[in-house]
Design a protein around this motif. Structure first.
Motif, short mmCIF file in Angstrom:
data_model
loop_
_atom_site.label_atom_id
_atom_site.label_comp_id
_atom_site.label_asym_id
_atom_site.label_seq_id
_atom_site.Cartn_x
_atom_site.Cartn_y
_atom_site.Cartn_z
N MET A 351 0.87 -1.18 0.00
CA MET A 351 0.00 0.00 0.00
C MET A 351 0.91 1.23 0.00
O MET A 351 1.59 1.51 0.99
CB MET A 351 -0.92 -0.03 1.23
CG MET A 351 -1.94 -1.17 1.13
SD MET A 351 -3.01 -1.27 2.57
CE MET A 351 -2.03 -2.27 3.68
N ASN A 352 0.93 1.92 -1.11
CA ASN A 352 1.96 2.95 -1.34
C ASN A 352 1.92 4.08 -0.32
O ASN A 352 2.96 4.57 0.11
CB ASN A 352 1.80 3.51 -2.76
CG ASN A 352 3.10 4.08 -3.28
OD1 ASN A 352 4.18 3.60 -2.90
ND2 ASN A 352 3.00 5.11 -4.10
N CYS A 353 0.73 4.50 0.05
CA CYS A 353 0.62 5.61 1.02
C CYS A 353 1.24 5.18 2.35
O CYS A 353 2.01 5.92 2.96
CB CYS A 353 -0.84 6.03 1.20
SG CYS A 353 -1.95 4.67 1.60
N LEU A 354 0.92 3.96 2.77
CA LEU A 354 1.46 3.46 4.04
C LEU A 354 2.97 3.21 3.93
O LEU A 354 3.72 3.48 4.87
CB LEU A 354 0.73 2.19 4.46
CG LEU A 354 -0.63 2.45 5.12
CD1 LEU A 354 -1.53 1.23 5.04
CD2 LEU A 354 -0.47 2.87 6.58
N LYS A 355 3.37 2.68 2.77
CA LYS A 355 4.80 2.41 2.58
C LYS A 355 5.60 3.71 2.76
O LYS A 355 6.60 3.76 3.47
CB LYS A 355 5.05 1.81 1.20
CG LYS A 355 6.51 1.51 0.96
CD LYS A 355 6.76 0.43 -0.04
CE LYS A 355 6.44 0.83 -1.45
NZ LYS A 355 6.51 -0.33 -2.35
N HIS A 356 5.12 4.79 2.12
CA HIS A 356 5.82 6.08 2.23
C HIS A 356 5.77 6.62 3.65
O HIS A 356 6.79 7.08 4.18
CB HIS A 356 5.21 7.10 1.26
CG HIS A 356 5.82 7.02 -0.09
ND1 HIS A 356 6.90 7.79 -0.47
CD2 HIS A 356 5.52 6.24 -1.15
CE1 HIS A 356 7.24 7.48 -1.71
NE2 HIS A 356 6.42 6.55 -2.16
N ALA A 357 4.59 6.60 4.24
CA ALA A 357 4.44 7.22 5.57
C ALA A 357 5.25 6.45 6.63
O ALA A 357 5.88 7.06 7.49
CB ALA A 357 2.97 7.30 5.96
#
Ligand SMILES: Cc1cc2nc3c(=O)[nH]c(=O)nc-3n(C[C@H](O)[C@H](O)[C@H](O)COP(=O)(O)OP(=O)(O)OC[C@H]3O[C@@H](n4cnc5c(N)ncnc54)[C@H](O)[C@@H]3O)c2cc1C
Ligand code: SF4
Length: 512
Positions: A351-357
């Motif tokens: 999950m890209n948003c979670l990966k970044h955050a």
């Protein structure tokens, strides 16, 4: 004067405190890095390093000013590694006749110091930290007899009381109290953002000390490029940098999210303030002065948004903490009991948003407000995670995490575990909010527009599943009524699909 020992805690680095205005040969200041403080939660390595360096700089400055200081580094032989033992030993060794401390901001330490003092056989006295605009009990007094504690009313009162951005005693400058509605722009590469003000310090020696003392930490660090300000001068540089480079767009992009921009127009001043190297008053006054000198280029909505965070939210959260503790720490009104997904500790998720955050949090000990609230907190709440687990993560991971401000934000604002003391409705959303405010979804394995199937954005299923699971709890919440009526009207098969996929996600979050 009696021979006096004055304790300075690691987050009490207030250079302007009246204690330091006079030098007195009968006063000894005491500061210590202890395993008690590195061990009550697993802290980010950068947080431990930042506090220790800031404390060491503070002690050095006091000595240079001619004050007497006893400072224990973490590996000092004399260091008993715990507050009562250290204090008792110094009192005995130095023939101390009187003990003084500043009120701690954390309930845990407040209780500890009360106990220490009750067991002393010398006199003692506690002092204000002279940091906040408000006193601990002001929120309770302000909202006495009111059904709800609304931050906005408190904020307006603070503006009036302190004459901040006021035309006269009653009217706000610019005609509006709050420009929140214009604080919701998506950042799409413009306007340009200058690089964050960092310091690139070499911290090898303190890292070696931590390793030798077996201090357990989380997160990542670059030993040659430690970025955070750890002296008052450096904090003032970050403040100056913010005024000159970032304030101009602070409000506009306050809620924006972007893969290439970790800090956007945020100030990165929370550590400087929470350690008390900078006071909220000087941050507010300095930014206001800068705004008044640059009104032709800086809109009022930018400065108001910034002032609101500090004069409003920061003081409000502290007041709620002191009004509600110690019960607040155990609240779990939604009865959430799931484990925090492992990827919060590793960043390994598709999950890209979670990966970044998550990776940003582990790399930098920092995530801005919307990442903390609408990505990390949103997912934890949608997956109905135990607020104790959520708190432990937030209290450890961020450079600015001290319980008085972490707890009310995490357990209250983000997890709704307080049943609505801080927020009137839970901050939950499907993928569409994350897509609206940023570009994470463009490069994600999952499709934000899809609601069914293996490619669907997990937030889309979890959102409806959460509303379904918690419908009884929220049935009388006016602010949830629209979503609850949509839930009721939802096609049965669609709802069942959300429930089934959510079950799988919640059971095995690290598969996503
Ligand atoms: C789940 C969650 C946990 C949080 N935990 C913490 C925490 O442990 N410590 C902490 O200081 N802040 C916390 N915050 C608030 C906020 O996210 C941080 O203060 C902010 O991201 C710090 O970055 P900055 O200095 O660049 O802030 P900016 O965006 O530049 O804001 C300026 C200042 O306003 C203050 N501020 C802004 N929002 C809040 C808020 N909600 N509560 C209190 N002060 C605020 C901070 O002092 C901050 O430095 C949390 C928010 C959430 C949603
Ligand atoms: S599609 Fe969903 S999981 Fe992926 S980045 Fe967007 S909101 Fe996050």
């Amino acid at each position: 004067m009696k021979k006096t020992l004055r304790l300075i805690l690691g987050d009490q680095l207030n250079h302007k405190h009246t204690w330091f205005q006079e030098k007195n040969k009968d006063v000894i200041y005491f500061m210590a890095e202890t395993k008690q403080e590195t061990g009550y939660v697993k802290h980010h390595i950068q947080k431990v390093v930042a506090f220790f360096l800031a404390m060491r700089n503070f002690a050095k400055e006091l000595e240079e000013q001619g004050h007497q200081v006893i400072y224990y580094q973490i590996d000092d032989m004399e260091n008993q590694q715990d507050l009562p033992a250290n204090i008792n030993k110094i009192i005995e060794k130095e023939n101390i006749e009187h003990f003084e401390y500043q009120y701690p901001d954390e309930y845990r330490l407040d209780e500890k110091l009360k106990t220490i003092c009750h067991q002393l056989n010398i006199s003692y006295k506690a002092f204000d930290t002279e940091h906040f605009y408000t006193q601990r009990e002001d929120i309770a007094t302000f909202f006495k007899g009111k059904k709800e504690m609304t931050m906005e009313y408190f904020y307006r009162d603070m503006r009036k009381k302190h004459g901040i951005m006021m035309l006269d005693d009653k009217k706000p400058e610019g005609g509006e109290w709050n420009y929140d509605k214009s604080n919701r722009k998506k950042w799409t590469g413009k306007p340009p953002i200058t690089e964050a003000k960092t310091f690139n310090k070499n911290v090898t020696s303190v890292l070696k000390q931590l390793e030798a003392m077996d201090v357990k930490t989380m997160g990542r660090i670059d030993k040659d490029k430690f970025p955070w300000p750890t002296s008052r001068e450096e904090c003032l540089e970050v403040l100056d940098y913010f005024c000159k480079n970032l304030l101009v767009h602070f409000g506009d992009y306050e809620d924006a999210l972007h893969t290439d921009q970790k800090f956007l127009f945020h100030s990165r001043l929370s550590f400087a303030m929470n350690s008390k190297m900078l006071s909220p008053k000087e941050v507010v006054e300095t930014t206001l002065d800068y705004y008044y000198d640059h009104r032709e280029t800086i809109d009022i909505s930018q400065i108001e948004g910034f002032v609101r965070q500090i004069l409003g939210w920061r003081e409000f959260m502290r007041g709620v903490y002191w009004k509600e503790m110690p019960e607040y720490k155990t609240k779990n009104k939604l009865n959430n009991t799931n484990k925090l997904p492992d990827f919060y500790w590793t960043g390994e998720t598709d999950m890209n948003c979670l990966k970044h955050a998550v990776n940003q949090s582990l790399d930098d000990a920092y995530a801005h407000h919307i990442q903390r609230l609408m990505i990390l907190g949103n997912f934890a709440l949608l997956t109905m995670t135990d607020p104790d687990e959520v708190d432990a993560w937030y209290l450890g991971v961020y450079i600015d995490a001290i319980e008085w401000v972490e707890l009310t934000n995490t357990r209250g604002m983000s997890q709704f575990a307080d049943g609505g003391i801080v927020a009137t409705k839970p901050y939950v959303s499907s993928g569409s909010y994350i897509n609206k405010m940023g570009n994470y979804c463009k490069s994600c394995k999952y499709k934000v527009s899809q609601k069914e199937g293996d490619d669907a954005c997990p937030f889309n299923n979890l959102y409806w599943n959460f509303l379904y699971e918690k419908q009884d709890y929220f049935k009388n919440n006016q602010r949830m009524s629209m979503m609850m009526s949509l839930l009721k009207k939802m096609n049965k098969d669609t709802l069942q699909n959300h429930i089934d996929r959510s079950k799988k996600i919640i059971e095995n979050p690290s598969d996503y």
